[in-house]
Design an enzyme around this catalytic site. Structure first.
Site, PDB file in Angstrom:
ATOM      1  CG  ASN A   6    -117.280 -42.183  15.251  1.00 55.06           C
ATOM      2  OD1 ASN A   6    -117.440 -42.075  14.044  1.00 55.06           O
ATOM      3  ND2 ASN A   6    -116.356 -42.964  15.775  1.00 55.06           N
ATOM      4  CG  LEU A  57    -118.426 -43.802  21.359  1.00 57.70           C
ATOM      5  CD1 LEU A  57    -119.020 -42.421  21.619  1.00 57.70           C
ATOM      6  CD2 LEU A  57    -117.653 -44.270  22.567  1.00 57.70           C
ATOM      7  CB  VAL A  82    -119.386 -36.278  20.113  1.00 54.56           C
ATOM      8  CG1 VAL A  82    -118.653 -36.233  18.801  1.00 54.56           C
ATOM      9  CG2 VAL A  82    -120.786 -35.732  19.952  1.00 54.56           C
ATOM     10  CB  CYS A  83    -116.169 -40.877  21.050  1.00 51.62           C
ATOM     11  SG  CYS A  83    -114.507 -41.444  21.430  1.00 51.62           S
ATOM     12  CB  SER A  84    -113.917 -39.021  16.337  1.00 56.19           C
ATOM     13  OG  SER A  84    -113.278 -37.766  16.386  1.00 56.19           O
TER      14      SER A  84
END
Length: 150
Positions: free
Chosen positions: A78, A122, A86-88
């Site tokens: 992520n 990602l 940062v991704c979630s």
């Protein structure tokens, strides 16, 4: 509209009662710039690492989501490998609401170390490794933690 009081309240909360495993430092020149040091959670391949997260509040905060990025590489599905994003599901800007707060945002970042979200990856290769070759994923995450999270 100026939300300085809201931001100052969040600063107070983050300095007096930060999330477990996080240390907060506000920029001396801009109330919207924050540096957060996250200690890798025990029981994860990130344990012992010191992860440096830069957080920027948008001008329309709290109506707009904070933007966060690590200042170094993080081996995680992520996080873009250079640390830039940062991704979630929990951290998606589209899910941010004005009643959200930075304390919970940082808790969600820390939770990603414990429980990556490969469905919101990602870095697809790292996500597949996490799903299909967990031991290899953990070895790589430990190595990157030793090499970059100082």
């Amino acid at each position: 509209m100026n939300y300085t009081n809201r931001i100052q309240g969040e600063i107070k909360k983050m300095t007096t009662a930060p999330p477990a495993g996080a240390r907060f430092e506000q920029s001396p020149t801009d109330i919207r710039d924050w540096n957060i040091l996250i200690t890798g959670p025990e029981g994860t391949p990130y344990a012992g690492g010191h992860f440096h997260l830069k957080l920027k509040l948008p001008d329309n905060y709290p109506h707009g989501a904070p933007v966060a990025s690590f200042t170094h590489k993080v081996y995680h599905p992520n996080v873009v490998q250079d640390g830039s994003l940062v991704c979630s599901e929990k951290l998606e800007a589209s899910k941010w609401i004005p009643t959200s707060n930075l304390h919970n945002f940082v808790v969600n970042v820390i939770d990603l170390f414990r429980t990556p979200e490969p469905d919101h990856a990602l870095e697809e290769q790292i996500a597949q490794e996490y799903i299909n070759e967990k031991k290899k994923y953990e070895e790589n995450a430990r190595k990157w933690t030793r090499d970059f999270a100082k």
